[in-house]
Design a protein around this motif. Sequence first.
Motif, short mmCIF file in Angstrom:
data_model
loop_
_atom_site.label_atom_id
_atom_site.label_comp_id
_atom_site.label_asym_id
_atom_site.label_seq_id
_atom_site.Cartn_x
_atom_site.Cartn_y
_atom_site.Cartn_z
N ILE A 216 36.80 19.43 62.15
CA ILE A 216 36.91 18.73 60.86
C ILE A 216 36.35 17.33 61.05
CG2 ILE A 216 38.49 18.07 59.00
CD1 ILE A 216 38.59 21.09 59.70
N LEU A 217 35.47 16.94 60.15
CA LEU A 217 34.82 15.63 60.25
C LEU A 217 35.62 14.59 59.46
CD1 LEU A 217 32.12 14.31 61.29
CD2 LEU A 217 31.23 14.70 58.98
N HIS A 218 35.77 13.39 60.04
CA HIS A 218 36.55 12.36 59.37
C HIS A 218 35.71 11.22 58.81
CE1 HIS A 218 40.01 14.48 60.71
NE2 HIS A 218 39.73 14.30 61.98
N CYS A 219 34.41 11.29 58.98
CA CYS A 219 33.61 10.19 58.44
C CYS A 219 32.67 10.71 57.36
CB CYS A 219 32.84 9.47 59.53
SG CYS A 219 32.05 10.56 60.70
N SER A 220 32.30 9.80 56.46
CA SER A 220 31.36 10.17 55.41
C SER A 220 29.97 9.65 55.79
CB SER A 220 31.80 9.61 54.06
OG SER A 220 31.98 8.22 54.18
N PHE A 221 28.97 10.08 55.06
CA PHE A 221 27.59 9.66 55.35
C PHE A 221 26.83 9.74 54.03
CE2 PHE A 221 28.27 14.12 56.37
CZ PHE A 221 27.34 14.74 55.55
N PRO A 222 25.66 9.13 53.95
CA PRO A 222 24.93 9.18 52.68
C PRO A 222 24.73 10.62 52.20
CG PRO A 222 23.85 7.70 54.24
CD PRO A 222 24.94 8.38 54.99
N GLY A 223 25.21 10.91 51.00
CA GLY A 223 25.04 12.25 50.44
C GLY A 223 26.22 13.18 50.69
N SER A 224 27.25 12.73 51.43
CA SER A 224 28.35 13.65 51.77
C SER A 224 29.24 13.96 50.57
CB SER A 224 29.19 13.10 52.92
OG SER A 224 29.79 11.87 52.58
N ASP A 225 29.17 13.13 49.52
CA ASP A 225 30.00 13.39 48.34
C ASP A 225 29.20 13.84 47.13
OD1 ASP A 225 32.64 13.03 49.14
OD2 ASP A 225 32.35 10.85 49.24
N ALA A 226 27.91 14.09 47.32
CA ALA A 226 27.08 14.45 46.17
C ALA A 226 26.42 15.80 46.40
CB ALA A 226 26.00 13.38 45.97
N LEU A 227 26.39 16.60 45.33
CA LEU A 227 25.69 17.89 45.45
C LEU A 227 24.21 17.63 45.65
CD1 LEU A 227 27.16 20.12 42.57
CD2 LEU A 227 27.79 20.12 44.99
N ASP A 228 23.61 18.42 46.55
CA ASP A 228 22.17 18.40 46.72
C ASP A 228 21.68 19.70 46.07
OD1 ASP A 228 19.59 18.21 47.55
OD2 ASP A 228 20.00 18.70 49.65
N GLY A 229 21.40 19.66 44.75
CA GLY A 229 21.15 20.89 44.01
C GLY A 229 22.48 21.50 43.62
N SER A 230 22.75 22.72 44.12
CA SER A 230 23.99 23.38 43.74
C SER A 230 25.03 23.36 44.86
CB SER A 230 23.69 24.84 43.37
OG SER A 230 23.10 25.50 44.48
N ASN A 231 24.72 22.69 45.96
CA ASN A 231 25.63 22.71 47.12
C ASN A 231 25.62 21.34 47.80
OD1 ASN A 231 27.33 23.62 49.11
ND2 ASN A 231 26.01 25.29 49.79
N PHE A 232 26.64 21.07 48.60
CA PHE A 232 26.59 19.89 49.44
C PHE A 232 25.63 20.17 50.60
CE2 PHE A 232 30.82 19.82 47.48
CZ PHE A 232 30.81 18.54 46.92
#
Length: 323
Positions: A195-211
């Motif tokens: 399980i990853l505990h850090c975020s990164f650019p794009g980690s909270d936004a769908l890229d098309g229909s998926n993360f």
Amino acid sequence: MKQETVRYRLARRVRSLPAETVSRLLGMPRISRRLNEAYETARASYRPRLPKLPALDMEIVAGLEKNGVHITSLDELRLPGTQALWTSATEIANTYSLRASAGEFAGEYTVRVGADDLMRHPHIVGWPLQDRILDIVETYLGLPSAYGTLNFLYTLADGRQVAARRWHRDLEDRRMVKVVVYLHEVDMDAGPLEILHCSFPGSDALDGSNFPILTQEMLEQRLGTTLNSGDVTTCTGKAGTVIFTDVARRYHRGRPAIARDRCALFYNFFSRAPLRPFFCERHVFSPGQIRELAADQSARARDCMLWRSNVPLLARLVPSARL
Ligand SMILES: [Fe+2]
């Protein structure tokens, strides 16, 4: 799951198109805002009905809230039906291990125990449908829960970074609870859940229909650094380890096994009106088998299993994108 041919991939892509299109629509800011408001209202109105939990179970919910994961064990949980679950599940795991040794799964990276095997052992499927687990799940979700049954997975130690061994987020709902039971000891080399505990650019936004779905190298490229030990919980553990984790809010993966095959149960929970119901039926059972499995359950458990009848008609019209 075998290495897929181009034709198979194309057929699956076509089948998934309606679900992917609706997923994109749901990600549009105006639609997403409206849905989020309705979701928060539903959580607020359900709050007074949330159960009161014993101390250990409160710890599990606190772990989910704070870290997206809590690791415990069958021994610590002391749930009814555990001995029967353990006997049947380890027996199946041993059978799959023998089949793997005989080379039956050559070319595959993960094998799912089939519906026929599981229909003979309904207590494996029904094990988490008990009040204590449902209370934990509902307290964390803040809503009535739905049970997406389980995937009983035999993962081959081939070291490949494919499918769920890449970093990803599950899409079915805003919050989810996966309850994972290890059927043997899982160390660093036997494919532990991470399980990853850090975020990164794009980690909270769908890229098309998926993360975005990322290999370790792609993730580190996005982070701009290599992962430190504090950035990840690697869920190693003895036989009988139980992991509660939110696979929707947290990036996670099955670390590619390199030394020993891994066998584990993955029980899936989400809310009874999930955000993307068309991604929720990623299991081995037919609708008729689900009804059969639900028939012997308590009223509460039955409602969890037959969650689909609660989904608005419009969402039910979108065909399920199955694995
Ligand atoms: Fe996942």
